[in-house]
Design a protein around this motif. Structure first.
Motif, PDB file in Angstrom:
ATOM      1  N   LYS A  46       0.826  -1.305   0.157  1.00 42.42           N
ATOM      2  CA  LYS A  46      -0.031   0.005  -0.226  1.00 42.42           C
ATOM      3  C   LYS A  46       0.988   1.306  -0.036  1.00 42.42           C
ATOM      4  O   LYS A  46       0.592   2.263  -0.627  1.00 42.42           O
ATOM      5  CB  LYS A  46      -0.985   0.030   1.040  1.00 42.42           C
ATOM      6  N   LEU A  47       1.931   1.220   0.793  1.00 37.86           N
ATOM      7  CA  LEU A  47       2.694   2.382   0.859  1.00 37.86           C
ATOM      8  C   LEU A  47       3.345   2.569  -0.562  1.00 37.86           C
ATOM      9  O   LEU A  47       3.588   3.778  -0.988  1.00 37.86           O
ATOM     10  CB  LEU A  47       3.850   2.197   1.994  1.00 37.86           C
ATOM     11  N   ASP A  48       3.926   1.472  -0.994  1.00 36.79           N
ATOM     12  CA  ASP A  48       4.551   1.667  -2.495  1.00 36.79           C
ATOM     13  C   ASP A  48       3.761   2.160  -3.574  1.00 36.79           C
ATOM     14  O   ASP A  48       3.810   3.083  -4.262  1.00 36.79           O
ATOM     15  CB  ASP A  48       5.188   0.159  -2.935  1.00 36.79           C
ATOM     16  N   ALA A  49       2.386   1.822  -3.390  1.00 37.44           N
ATOM     17  CA  ALA A  49       1.312   2.301  -4.481  1.00 37.44           C
ATOM     18  C   ALA A  49       1.174   3.869  -4.202  1.00 37.44           C
ATOM     19  O   ALA A  49       0.974   4.590  -5.200  1.00 37.44           O
ATOM     20  CB  ALA A  49      -0.037   1.465  -4.288  1.00 37.44           C
ATOM     21  N   LEU A  50       1.176   4.384  -2.843  1.00 38.40           N
ATOM     22  CA  LEU A  50       0.968   5.539  -2.393  1.00 38.40           C
ATOM     23  C   LEU A  50       2.082   6.423  -2.996  1.00 38.40           C
ATOM     24  O   LEU A  50       1.961   7.517  -3.430  1.00 38.40           O
ATOM     25  CB  LEU A  50       0.521   5.728  -1.087  1.00 38.40           C
ATOM     26  N   LEU A  51       3.184   5.846  -2.791  1.00 38.02           N
ATOM     27  CA  LEU A  51       4.426   6.752  -3.265  1.00 38.02           C
ATOM     28  C   LEU A  51       4.655   6.634  -4.694  1.00 38.02           C
ATOM     29  O   LEU A  51       4.964   7.822  -5.282  1.00 38.02           O
ATOM     30  CB  LEU A  51       5.623   5.921  -2.634  1.00 38.02           C
ATOM     31  N   HIS A  61       7.913   7.645   3.464  1.00 38.25           N
ATOM     32  CA  HIS A  61       9.091   7.230   3.344  1.00 38.25           C
ATOM     33  C   HIS A  61       9.753   6.449   4.127  1.00 38.25           C
ATOM     34  O   HIS A  61      10.193   5.486   4.265  1.00 38.25           O
ATOM     35  CB  HIS A  61       9.778   8.082   2.816  1.00 38.25           C
ATOM     36  N   ARG A  62       9.638   6.947   5.631  1.00 36.05           N
ATOM     37  CA  ARG A  62      10.553   6.329   6.638  1.00 36.05           C
ATOM     38  C   ARG A  62       9.611   5.059   7.023  1.00 36.05           C
ATOM     39  O   ARG A  62      10.356   3.946   7.286  1.00 36.05           O
ATOM     40  CB  ARG A  62      10.280   7.386   7.872  1.00 36.05           C
ATOM     41  N   LYS A  63       8.287   5.197   7.069  1.00 35.35           N
ATOM     42  CA  LYS A  63       7.568   3.762   7.429  1.00 35.35           C
ATOM     43  C   LYS A  63       7.847   2.702   6.250  1.00 35.35           C
ATOM     44  O   LYS A  63       8.158   1.550   6.748  1.00 35.35           O
ATOM     45  CB  LYS A  63       6.196   4.119   7.319  1.00 35.35           C
ATOM     46  N   ARG A  64       8.000   3.164   4.940  1.00 31.72           N
ATOM     47  CA  ARG A  64       8.229   2.152   4.172  1.00 31.72           C
ATOM     48  C   ARG A  64       9.692   1.500   4.181  1.00 31.72           C
ATOM     49  O   ARG A  64       9.919   0.443   4.096  1.00 31.72           O
ATOM     50  CB  ARG A  64       8.228   2.596   2.522  1.00 31.72           C
ATOM     51  N   ASP A  65      10.747   2.528   4.456  1.00 30.96           N
ATOM     52  CA  ASP A  65      12.013   1.857   4.603  1.00 30.96           C
ATOM     53  C   ASP A  65      12.388   1.047   5.709  1.00 30.96           C
ATOM     54  O   ASP A  65      13.051   0.031   5.765  1.00 30.96           O
ATOM     55  CB  ASP A  65      12.948   3.149   4.707  1.00 30.96           C
ATOM     56  N   GLY A 105      -1.366  23.419   4.863  1.00 35.76           N
ATOM     57  CA  GLY A 105      -1.459  21.794   4.602  1.00 35.76           C
ATOM     58  C   GLY A 105      -0.473  21.613   3.658  1.00 35.76           C
ATOM     59  O   GLY A 105      -0.104  20.380   3.532  1.00 35.76           O
ATOM     60  N   ILE A 106       0.331  22.472   2.897  1.00 40.69           N
ATOM     61  CA  ILE A 106       1.505  21.998   2.191  1.00 40.69           C
ATOM     62  C   ILE A 106       2.532  21.530   3.087  1.00 40.69           C
ATOM     63  O   ILE A 106       3.037  20.269   2.727  1.00 40.69           O
ATOM     64  CB  ILE A 106       1.819  23.225   1.349  1.00 40.69           C
ATOM     65  N   LEU A 107       2.705  22.252   3.988  1.00 43.59           N
ATOM     66  CA  LEU A 107       3.728  21.649   5.282  1.00 43.59           C
ATOM     67  C   LEU A 107       3.381  20.261   5.808  1.00 43.59           C
ATOM     68  O   LEU A 107       4.164  19.251   5.740  1.00 43.59           O
ATOM     69  CB  LEU A 107       4.085  22.638   6.212  1.00 43.59           C
ATOM     70  N   PHE A 108       1.977  20.205   6.077  1.00 43.88           N
ATOM     71  CA  PHE A 108       1.388  18.938   6.580  1.00 43.88           C
ATOM     72  C   PHE A 108       1.641  17.751   5.747  1.00 43.88           C
ATOM     73  O   PHE A 108       2.007  16.681   5.923  1.00 43.88           O
ATOM     74  CB  PHE A 108       0.112  19.021   7.062  1.00 43.88           C
ATOM     75  N   GLY A 109       1.529  18.062   4.419  1.00 45.22           N
ATOM     76  CA  GLY A 109       1.430  16.929   3.217  1.00 45.22           C
ATOM     77  C   GLY A 109       2.897  16.704   3.164  1.00 45.22           C
ATOM     78  O   GLY A 109       3.097  15.460   2.734  1.00 45.22           O
ATOM     79  N   TRP A 110       3.795  17.509   3.162  1.00 46.71           N
ATOM     80  CA  TRP A 110       5.358  17.176   2.780  1.00 46.71           C
ATOM     81  C   TRP A 110       5.848  16.327   4.088  1.00 46.71           C
ATOM     82  O   TRP A 110       6.412  15.404   4.055  1.00 46.71           O
ATOM     83  CB  TRP A 110       5.910  18.477   2.884  1.00 46.71           C
ATOM     84  N   PHE A 111       5.266  16.521   5.399  1.00 50.37           N
ATOM     85  CA  PHE A 111       5.508  15.979   6.515  1.00 50.37           C
ATOM     86  C   PHE A 111       4.811  14.338   6.516  1.00 50.37           C
ATOM     87  O   PHE A 111       5.561  13.469   6.677  1.00 50.37           O
ATOM     88  CB  PHE A 111       5.173  16.490   7.740  1.00 50.37           C
ATOM     89  N   THR A 112       3.851  14.315   5.946  1.00 48.35           N
ATOM     90  CA  THR A 112       3.013  12.936   5.465  1.00 48.35           C
ATOM     91  C   THR A 112       4.018  12.313   4.566  1.00 48.35           C
ATOM     92  O   THR A 112       4.375  11.041   4.651  1.00 48.35           O
ATOM     93  CB  THR A 112       1.630  13.213   5.237  1.00 48.35           C
ATOM     94  N   TRP A 113       4.602  12.863   3.517  1.00 45.37           N
ATOM     95  CA  TRP A 113       5.190  12.477   2.397  1.00 45.37           C
ATOM     96  C   TRP A 113       6.711  11.784   3.010  1.00 45.37           C
ATOM     97  O   TRP A 113       6.969  10.461   3.020  1.00 45.37           O
ATOM     98  CB  TRP A 113       5.662  13.390   1.386  1.00 45.37           C
ATOM     99  N   VAL A 114       6.922  12.423   4.182  1.00 44.69           N
ATOM    100  CA  VAL A 114       8.349  12.221   4.673  1.00 44.69           C
ATOM    101  C   VAL A 114       7.984  10.782   5.578  1.00 44.69           C
ATOM    102  O   VAL A 114       9.041   9.964   5.621  1.00 44.69           O
ATOM    103  CB  VAL A 114       9.090  13.135   5.497  1.00 44.69           C
ATOM    104  N   GLN A 115       7.051  10.908   6.283  1.00 46.17           N
ATOM    105  CA  GLN A 115       6.507   9.840   7.071  1.00 46.17           C
ATOM    106  C   GLN A 115       6.249   8.482   6.589  1.00 46.17           C
ATOM    107  O   GLN A 115       6.771   7.284   7.016  1.00 46.17           O
ATOM    108  CB  GLN A 115       5.507  10.068   8.163  1.00 46.17           C
TER     109      GLN A 115
END
Length: 87
Positions: free
Chosen positions: A10-15, A78-82, A66-76
């Motif tokens: 699911k994370l790979d599909a979202l990324l 990535h971290r969870k996938r890794d 929300g741009i900042l929140f969305g960027w933070f979500t993107w980073v999280q």
């Protein structure tokens, strides 16, 4: 298929949808719009301010935040996938 593999899929599909998708959908639209509506309702019911004026003001502030929140979500994501890949 175990839970970790399913979550990784699911994370790979979202990324795969891209950074801009995550920032716009999760940050600007979901978080920004929902917070704008909640803030306008709180100001309307508690302070008695006009709802539409408060909503208009909130729609300037929170979707931009929300741009900042969305960027933070993107980073999280990535971290969870890794972290899942490392297991």
């Amino acid at each position: 298929m175990d839970d970790a593999a399913l979550e990784l899929q699911k994370l790979d599909a979202l990324l795969a949808k891209g950074k801009m998708y995550v920032i716009l959908v999760f940050g600007v639209f979901f978080w920004g719009m929902l917070v704008s509506l909640m803030v306008a309702l709180i100001h309307y019911f508690i302070l008695g301010d006009p709802f539409w004026a408060e909503l208009q003001r909130a729609l300037y502030i929170y979707p931009i935040s929300g741009i900042l929140f969305g960027w933070f979500t993107w980073v999280q994501i990535h971290r969870k996938r890794d972290k899942l890949r490392a297991q």
